[in-house]
Design an enzyme around this catalytic site. Structure first.
Site, PDB file in Angstrom:
ATOM      1  N   HIS A 206     -11.560 -72.262 -57.127  1.00 34.37           N
ATOM      2  CA  HIS A 206     -11.444 -70.313 -56.176  1.00 34.37           C
ATOM      3  C   HIS A 206     -12.531 -69.119 -57.134  1.00 34.37           C
ATOM      4  CE1 HIS A 206      -8.594 -68.035 -58.812  1.00 34.37           C
ATOM      5  NE2 HIS A 206      -8.980 -68.761 -59.422  1.00 34.37           N
ATOM      6  N   THR A 241       0.387 -86.819 -54.636  1.00 36.58           N
ATOM      7  CA  THR A 241      -0.058 -86.879 -53.722  1.00 36.58           C
ATOM      8  C   THR A 241      -1.370 -85.236 -53.849  1.00 36.58           C
ATOM      9  OG1 THR A 241       0.906 -87.716 -51.995  1.00 36.58           O
ATOM     10  CG2 THR A 241      -0.724 -86.730 -51.370  1.00 36.58           C
ATOM     11  N   CYS A 345      -4.995 -61.578 -63.861  1.00 36.17           N
ATOM     12  CA  CYS A 345      -3.964 -62.065 -64.454  1.00 36.17           C
ATOM     13  C   CYS A 345      -3.724 -61.030 -65.451  1.00 36.17           C
ATOM     14  CB  CYS A 345      -3.830 -63.305 -65.116  1.00 36.17           C
ATOM     15  SG  CYS A 345      -5.088 -64.206 -64.030  1.00 36.17           S
TER      16      CYS A 345
END
Ligand SMILES: Cc1ncc(COP(=O)(O)O)c(C=O)c1O
Length: 409
Positions: A206, A241, A345
């Protein structure tokens, strides 16, 4: 005024927090979503189609990252990749010493804290005023009980690039595995994990125009790892998955970034956009650069340099009184510019962060009074010089608004 539509990216100057998905990424992901939505572990044709795309994506990403001698493990992002690298590698041996720096991303700090609780020792190599690690101390630490070194290659808050080639050479000759957090570097420089000789490398999609929610860990063959999440996927190293559609988007984003780099001889053209803006910002009263200066226009590299798309500032009143970075961010957004104070962050104030000031600026030797006065402007390929024209004026406006409202003004 903030932009009328959030589709308008001309004021989005926060690429290091995350970057908007490119049109190509959105297109590739939409196609993958309709053709390869199945579970890649299923044995029927739907599953096989998904598994083919997943493996093609894995192969292409490894190729783009120069990782023929590495395995590639998909994760949910770099925070998870970093945890898998540190805790997974540490799990292969009895507790020893982990060497990091004081300017690591919170994900590395969190993984190091987990290791501390498991009986490991954690040593931090000091950094200079620009955020560059002290190679002499690193060298001294490369002996028992050190078992692992983890460093952030491109520092997200102050833009410092560590001398990775030297670090890697030192670790290799001491026989100590090296993990690097390459999140802010991948997409802005052609990276070859094989040539760098790193054992583990984490990155995420990203920050380079790819989707949020997918990252990867490169693991040099032969380097042991214990899984953190059980399950058969990813060679038994990461259960769950697989996110086939996100993997396809990651490939597209990195293809586009590398095409851009290759057409500028491997150098990020964003530096040419950044440098004149930085020069104008530094002419403003009360504005100074934190972290290293960019390399000079002749392309000579100083002994350290900074991320090509990154500007980090410390902002004070004209008379030197530090101003709150978070308020400057709000003042700039009122004028339609999206930036951040420090890293995204660290904007999430944790109970551990003393007074909300930046631990990174503190590590660089800034006085406590200035540690909440950081401002980061980070550029992406959606911007052009005209978009940046108004930035210095807007910062000056935001700075003056705060200056006049400051107590005692
Ligand atoms: C240097 C660095 N490392 C790690 C991360 C974590 O990446 P992710 O958001 O994919 O978990 C970030 C993101 O902010 C970062 O800037």
């Amino acid at each position: 005024m903030p932009p009328e539509s959030l589709q308008d990216l001309s004021g989005y100057l926060d690429a290091c927090a995350t970057s908007p998905p490119t049109e190509g990424v959105v297109r590739v992901m939409a196609a993958a979503q309709s053709s390869a939505w199945a579970n890649p572990s299923s044995l029927h044709g739907f599953g096989l189609r998904a598994s083919e795309l997943l493996e093609r994506s894995r192969g292409r990403l490894a190729e783009l990252l120069g990782a023929s001698q590495h395995d590639l493990i998909f994760c949910s992002g770099a925070s998870e990749a970093i945890h898998l690298a540190l805790l997974g590698q540490a799990g292969m041996a009895p507790p020893g010493r982990l060497v990091i720096s004081p300017v690591e991303h919170p994900a590395t700090i969190a993984a190091a804290e987990t290791l501390l609780r498991q009986g490991w020792e954690v040593a931090k190599v000091p950094v200079d005023h620009c955020g560059v690690i002290d190679l002499v101390t690193l060298h001294e630490l490369l002996e028992p009980p050190t078992r692992l070194v983890s460093l952030i290659w491109g520092q997200s808050e102050v833009g410092t690039l560590q001398p990775l080639e030297t670090v890697s050479r030192l670790c290799r000759s001491a026989g100590i595995p090296l993990h690097i957090d390459a999140v802010q570097v991948v997409g802005h420089r052609l990276v070859s994990a094989d040539a760098l000789g790193v054992d583990l490398l984490s990155c995420t999609a990203h920050k380079l125009g790819g989707p949020r929610g997918i990252g990867l860990l490169l693991r040099r063959r032969g380097v042991g790892l214990l899984p953190l999440i059980g399950g058969a996927q990813e060679g038994g190293l990461r259960g769950g998955t697989e996110a086939v559609v996100l993997a396809a988007g990651f490939v597209q984003a990195l293809e586009e970034a590398h095409e851009r780099l290759r057409s500028f001889s491997g150098l990020d053209p964003l530096a040419a956009l950044r440098d004149p803006l930085l020069a104008r910002l530094l002419e403003l009263p009360g504005v100074s650069l934190s972290g290293p200066a960019p390399e000079d226009r002749e392309g000579r590299l100083p002994h350290h340099s900074r991320l090509p798309h990154h500007i980090s500032l410390v902002v004070t009143t004209a008379s030197g009184v530090p101003l709150p970075g978070r308020e400057l961010v709000r003042g700039l957004w009122r004028q339609g510019l999206a930036v951040s104070s420090g890293s995204a962050c660290s904007a999430i104030v944790s109970p551990a962060s003393r007074g909300g000031g930046s631990a990174v600026l503190r590590a660089l030797g800034y006085p406590e009074s200035h540690c909440a006065s950081g401002l980061r402007i980070s550029l992406g390929p959606w911007l052009c010089p005209a978009d940046l024209e108004r930035v210095p004026g807007a910062l000056e406006q935001a700075r003056r608004d705060l200056e006049t409202s400051a107590p005692g003004h």
